[in-house]
Design an enzyme around this catalytic site. Structure first.
Site, PDB file in Angstrom:
ATOM      1  CB  THR A   1      -6.613 -13.203  -2.805  1.00 22.71           C
ATOM      2  OG1 THR A   1      -7.130 -11.872  -2.649  1.00 22.71           O
ATOM      3  CG2 THR A   1      -7.245 -14.110  -1.768  1.00 22.71           C
TER       4      THR A   1
ATOM      5  CG  ASN B   1     -11.425  -3.028  -6.720  1.00 28.10           C
ATOM      6  OD1 ASN B   1     -11.116  -3.730  -5.760  1.00 28.10           O
ATOM      7  ND2 ASN B   1     -11.104  -1.750  -6.798  1.00 28.10           N
TER       8      ASN B   1
ATOM      9  CG  PHE C   1      -9.084   4.255  -0.622  1.00 32.48           C
ATOM     10  CD1 PHE C   1      -8.705   3.077  -1.224  1.00 32.48           C
ATOM     11  CD2 PHE C   1      -9.792   5.180  -1.393  1.00 32.48           C
ATOM     12  CE1 PHE C   1      -9.010   2.807  -2.553  1.00 32.48           C
ATOM     13  CE2 PHE C   1     -10.097   4.922  -2.722  1.00 32.48           C
ATOM     14  CZ  PHE C   1      -9.718   3.737  -3.301  1.00 32.48           C
TER      15      PHE C   1
ATOM     16  CG  ASN D   1     -13.972  -1.856   1.584  1.00 35.23           C
ATOM     17  OD1 ASN D   1     -14.986  -2.404   1.986  1.00 35.23           O
ATOM     18  ND2 ASN D   1     -12.965  -2.522   1.031  1.00 35.23           N
ATOM     19  CB  THR D   2     -14.056   4.863  -0.248  1.00 34.71           C
ATOM     20  OG1 THR D   2     -12.766   4.463   0.229  1.00 34.71           O
ATOM     21  CG2 THR D   2     -14.183   6.368  -0.113  1.00 34.71           C
TER      22      THR D   2
ATOM     23  CE  LYS E   1      -8.230  -3.548  -8.956  1.00 35.18           C
ATOM     24  NZ  LYS E   1      -7.169  -3.795  -7.963  1.00 35.18           N
TER      25      LYS E   1
ATOM     26  CB  SER F   1     -12.246   0.617  -3.290  1.00 35.91           C
ATOM     27  OG  SER F   1     -12.358   0.208  -1.940  1.00 35.91           O
TER      28      SER F   1
ATOM     29  CG  ASN G   1     -10.044  -5.263   1.605  1.00 38.39           C
ATOM     30  OD1 ASN G   1     -10.107  -4.048   1.853  1.00 38.39           O
ATOM     31  ND2 ASN G   1     -10.119  -5.744   0.367  1.00 38.39           N
ATOM     32  NE  ARG G   2     -15.246  -4.193   8.683  1.00 44.45           N
ATOM     33  CZ  ARG G   2     -15.726  -5.393   9.053  1.00 44.45           C
ATOM     34  NH1 ARG G   2     -16.258  -6.204   8.142  1.00 44.45           N
ATOM     35  NH2 ARG G   2     -15.679  -5.749  10.319  1.00 44.45           N
TER      36      ARG G   2
ATOM     37  CE  LYS H   1      -4.367  -1.521   2.073  1.00 48.07           C
ATOM     38  NZ  LYS H   1      -5.243  -0.800   1.148  1.00 48.07           N
TER      39      LYS H   1
END
Length: 364
Positions: free
Chosen positions: A319, A238, A113, A173-174, A209, A171, A109-110, A64
């Site tokens: 993964t 993604n 960012f 998660n945002t 993406k 993503s 995953n969460r 990251k």
């Protein structure tokens, strides 16, 4: 590798984010065993003008903050994508935020960012190993009032140090991020990002993406917009959004792990088919005119071959390394090389899209 198998078993007993931290620490300290990389002239590919020694890349999310680029360059990847990074530092979501689904060969995953920001990132990218093609996945800050400006600002800050930048609007998660895929927001965002790349002296390539949760009509629309807006390649795809309102559920995906109830982005084996169908659909709608990077559920040479036949010029994984280790890289590359040799092919490009008709999305 026996040592690798022992290490994987030990890591599997730890809390996933702790295990992730230990792997990073071992890589940075030089204590991680490095399998001998595999190379072959047959495996060289041209990805949107970038010359790669092989098509297998490391997906964003592993490194990251671009802290491990030098040790990772020794594992035999054809390219590496760091990030995601946001303009300003942000901690991401509360822990726990990473869940290993062993029975499903998957991860949820969460992270949200989590990023140290561009000021921290640019210094590490400036000293990256130049022999490795390196990209940067970029996102908007959670509280941003102008996401388009966030992407342009990150390109201005870090783009001169990388070979490509990936606009991440997918993503799960945002909050609100995926709304940027709407027609009214996407074109100006991509055009702004393309302009930001063009004014840099190195003119990094611009990748997009995409989310696997899109319907066929939206996939076609976004792919067409990308082609018209200066995007050089599309990454498909993604993670799958799971256990959000209106999203897929662990039960509907047939997940068996007790962690299937967790909310976040699902990666790994369950992603293989939907991501590959999206890949084939994009290859069809762009008539093979847009370089594609196939990612999602690649665990073997057979999976990599399927992605290439569906339309992928290059590939990414992440993964599967959690479950199989870094020796998987050479295993996949060796299998790809044997496949090309057995078919009398001198390059991967000869097989790209050769079976794309099999991989199409259902009608919207």
């Amino acid at each position: 590798m026996r040592i690798e198998r022992i290490a994987l078993r030990a890591l599997d007993a730890l809390e996933p984010e702790t295990a992730r931290y230990l792997v990073a620490a071992a890589l940075k300290s030089g204590l991680f065993p490095v399998p001998r990389p595999f190379g072959s002239e047959r495996l060289g590919v041209d990805l949107a003008g970038l010359s790669l020694p092989n098509p297998l890349g490391l997906a964003a999310g592993f490194d990251k903050d671009a802290e491990m680029l030098r040790p990772l360059a020794g594992f035999g990847f054809g390219f590496i994508e760091a990030g995601a990074v946001t303009p300003l530092p942000q901690p991401g979501n509360e822990k726990p935020r990473l869940f290993r689904l062993g029975e499903d060969r998957a991860v949820i995953n969460r992270f949200g960012f989590n990023s140290r920001g561009t000021a921290s990132m640019r210094g590490r990218l400036a000293v990256r190993p130049r022999e490795m093609t390196t990209g940067l996945n970029i996102g908007a800050n959670k509280d941003s009032t102008d996401p388009s400006a966030d992407y342009a600002a990150t390109i201005a800050a870090c783009g001169q140090y990388v070979d490509f930048v990936t606009v991440n609007i997918s993503s799960p998660n945002t909050p609100g991020l995926r709304r940027l895929a709407n027609q009214s927001a996407l074109r100006p965002l991509l055009e702004s990002a393309a302009d930001a790349c063009r004014i840099l002296s190195n003119q990094p390539k611009l990748f997009l993406k995409m989310s696997p949760d899109l319907c066929r009509g939206d996939v076609c629309r976004i792919a067409a917009t990308a082609m018209e807006s200066g995007v050089d390649a599309i990454i498909a795809s993604n993670t799958i959004a799971v256990n959000f309102a209106g999203g897929a559920s662990g039960a509907s995906l047939g997940l068996r792990s007790s962690h299937a109830i967790q909310q976040g982005g699902l990666s790994g084996r369950p992603l293989f088919e939907p991501a590959t169908r999206m890949l084939g659909e994009i290859y069809h709608v762009t008539e093979g005119g847009m370089p594609l990077i196939g990612v999602g559920g690649i665990e073997s040479a057979a999976h990599a071959i399927t992605k290439i036949e569906a339309g992928a010029t290059a590939l990414q994984l992440y993964t599967s390394l959690v479950f199989s280790g870094f020796s998987l890289i050479s295993t996949i590359l060796r299998g790809l090389d044997e496949w090309l040799r057995d078919r009398g092919c001198s390059s991967v490009s000869e097989m790209v899209g050769s079976d794309s008709g099999k991989w199409r999305m259902p009608a919207s």
